[in-house]
Design an enzyme around this catalytic site. Structure first.
Site, PDB file in Angstrom:
ATOM      1  N   GLY A 144       0.863  -1.234   0.284  1.00 52.86           N
ATOM      2  CA  GLY A 144       0.041   0.063  -0.115  1.00 52.86           C
ATOM      3  C   GLY A 144       1.005   1.313   0.019  1.00 52.86           C
ATOM      4  O   GLY A 144       0.424   2.184   0.469  1.00 52.86           O
ATOM      5  N   GLY A 174      -1.472   7.886  -0.357  1.00 56.84           N
ATOM      6  CA  GLY A 174      -2.074   8.238   0.903  1.00 56.84           C
ATOM      7  C   GLY A 174      -0.788   7.946   2.075  1.00 56.84           C
ATOM      8  O   GLY A 174       0.333   8.364   1.805  1.00 56.84           O
ATOM      9  N   ILE A 175      -1.318   7.565   3.035  1.00 56.71           N
ATOM     10  CA  ILE A 175      -0.330   7.282   4.138  1.00 56.71           C
ATOM     11  C   ILE A 175       0.638   6.525   3.659  1.00 56.71           C
ATOM     12  O   ILE A 175       1.808   6.678   4.048  1.00 56.71           O
ATOM     13  CB  ILE A 175      -1.154   6.792   5.519  1.00 56.71           C
ATOM     14  CG1 ILE A 175      -2.060   7.594   6.145  1.00 56.71           C
ATOM     15  CG2 ILE A 175      -0.090   6.471   6.566  1.00 56.71           C
ATOM     16  CD1 ILE A 175      -3.048   7.199   7.143  1.00 56.71           C
ATOM     17  N   GLY A 176       0.757   5.400   2.987  1.00 51.20           N
ATOM     18  CA  GLY A 176       1.515   4.521   2.672  1.00 51.20           C
ATOM     19  C   GLY A 176       2.893   5.150   1.823  1.00 51.20           C
ATOM     20  O   GLY A 176       3.814   4.706   2.108  1.00 51.20           O
ATOM     21  N   SER A 189      -6.319  -0.239  12.912  1.00 56.43           N
ATOM     22  CA  SER A 189      -7.227   1.014  12.895  1.00 56.43           C
ATOM     23  C   SER A 189      -7.850   1.043  14.233  1.00 56.43           C
ATOM     24  O   SER A 189      -7.983   0.017  14.920  1.00 56.43           O
ATOM     25  CB  SER A 189      -8.276   0.848  11.550  1.00 56.43           C
ATOM     26  OG  SER A 189      -9.306   1.571  11.826  1.00 56.43           O
ATOM     27  N   TYR A 248     -15.302  -4.162   8.162  1.00 55.95           N
ATOM     28  CA  TYR A 248     -13.936  -3.630   8.224  1.00 55.95           C
ATOM     29  C   TYR A 248     -13.445  -3.649   9.693  1.00 55.95           C
ATOM     30  O   TYR A 248     -12.224  -4.083   9.768  1.00 55.95           O
ATOM     31  CB  TYR A 248     -14.145  -1.810   7.927  1.00 55.95           C
ATOM     32  CG  TYR A 248     -12.796  -1.299   7.977  1.00 55.95           C
ATOM     33  CD1 TYR A 248     -12.031  -1.442   6.933  1.00 55.95           C
ATOM     34  CD2 TYR A 248     -12.717  -0.354   9.015  1.00 55.95           C
ATOM     35  CE1 TYR A 248     -10.617  -0.793   7.095  1.00 55.95           C
ATOM     36  CE2 TYR A 248     -11.236   0.477   8.897  1.00 55.95           C
ATOM     37  CZ  TYR A 248     -10.285  -0.065   8.317  1.00 55.95           C
ATOM     38  OH  TYR A 248      -9.134   0.887   8.406  1.00 55.95           O
TER      39      TYR A 248
END
Length: 314
Positions: free
Chosen positions: A22, A26-28, A151, A176
């Protein structure tokens, strides 16, 4: 020379091979850029070559001396995970850091992976379980640290043991949460088994808090044609520095967990601000849903069964 980020100093990672899922947006992408800037030899397995090449350009712009390369991976396909495993095993280079960061979040309707699993459970959890299993010889050779990104959703709901595939009724948020609880339990069980069996691997967990990323944005491939109301609110709050993190700060817990000499196995790292929604990275108590040893063993065994990929028992 240490490499400094906001609220975090990374050690020199020269000579260490890091694999990050990932990492193309984004964050990745922030995690990838920091690891590369700290000297790691970075491997980015990506589903989209186009996005991967764009990520490489951004990383090299920020870290011109970076050693970074792409591989192919679709975590929603166990065949693709196995193929990446073969590629990296053939290369033979020990892996020192594995950051299991990729994920999908709350498709508006039930979707299945190539192997028939509910998409979040199959991608966020089972795909990564299979990846760790395939890469185990390289992780052992590198005495790796494995960091699994969960998360704050892992602090809600639970595992729907009676219907893991959500065939009877689908709830995107609950599914999720299930994927992240299962993945967290797996990461902690990996630490215990490594310790018991002498694998030499350290395994811990991180979570990014809440920040504006692509997870809740428009994702046509997930059946979401427009941004969710949630992500619009998150962007507004983040831009004003209210409670939430930024994509840059949200990358820090995983970086700390994966690379800091102060981070250890079996722990959870997240933002230390109010509600653990934003702020600098720090250790925090394990969520109640992650503390059950019997639950963790059950997740491990069911995951082996569902993926068809086993771990050694001695």
């Amino acid at each position: 020379m240490p490499h400094t980020t906001t609220d975090l100093t990374l050690p020199d990672l020269t000579g260490r091979r890091a694999v990050l899922t990932g990492g193309s947006d984004g964050i990745g992408l922030r995690i990838a850029a920091r690891l590369a800037a700290a000297g790691a030899e970075l491997v980015l397995p990506v589903r989209s070559p186009k996005k991967g090449e764009a990520a490489l350009a951004i990383i090299r712009e920020q870290a011109p001396d970076a050693t970074v390369s792409l591989r192919t991976l679709d975590l929603s396909s166990l065949a693709s995970v196995a193929a990446l495993g073969r590629v990296l095993l053939d290369e033979g280079a020990p892996i020192h850091l594995l950051v299991n960061n990729a994920g999908v979040m709350t498709p508006p309707s039930l979707q299945r992976t190539a192997d028939g699993f509910e998409s979040q459970f199959g991608t966020n959890h089972l795909g990564h379980v299979a990846l760790v299993a395939h890469l185990l010889p390289l992780l052992k050779a590198g005495k790796a640290r494995v960091t699994s990104q969960i998360s704050i959703a892992a602090n809600s709901y639970g595992i729907n043991w009676d219907d893991l595939a959500w065939e009877r009724s689908y709830h995107g948020g609950r599914a999720y949460s299930q994927s992240k609880i299962a993945f967290g339990l797996f990461g902690l069980e990996l630490e215990r088994r490594s310790s018991e069996l002498g694998w030499g691997i350290s395994s811990n967990l991180s979570h990014p808090g809440v920040a504006p990323t692509s997870l809740l944005a428009a994702r046509p491939e997930l059946g979401r044609s427009v941004d969710t109301r949630s992500v619009r609110v998150i962007r507004w709050l983040s831009a004003r520095g209210i409670l939430l993190g930024t994509p840059e700060s949200a990358a820090l817990p995983a970086l700390y967990a994966a690379a800091s000499p102060d981070a250890v196995g079996g722990r959870l790292y997240g933002p230390k601000g109010p509600g653990h929604l934003g702020g600098a990275p720090a250790e925090q108590p394990l969520y109640s849903r992650l503390t059950g040893l019997d639950q963790a063993r059950r997740v491990w065994e069911v995951s082996e069964e569902l993926t068809g990929v086993g771990f050694p028992t001695s």
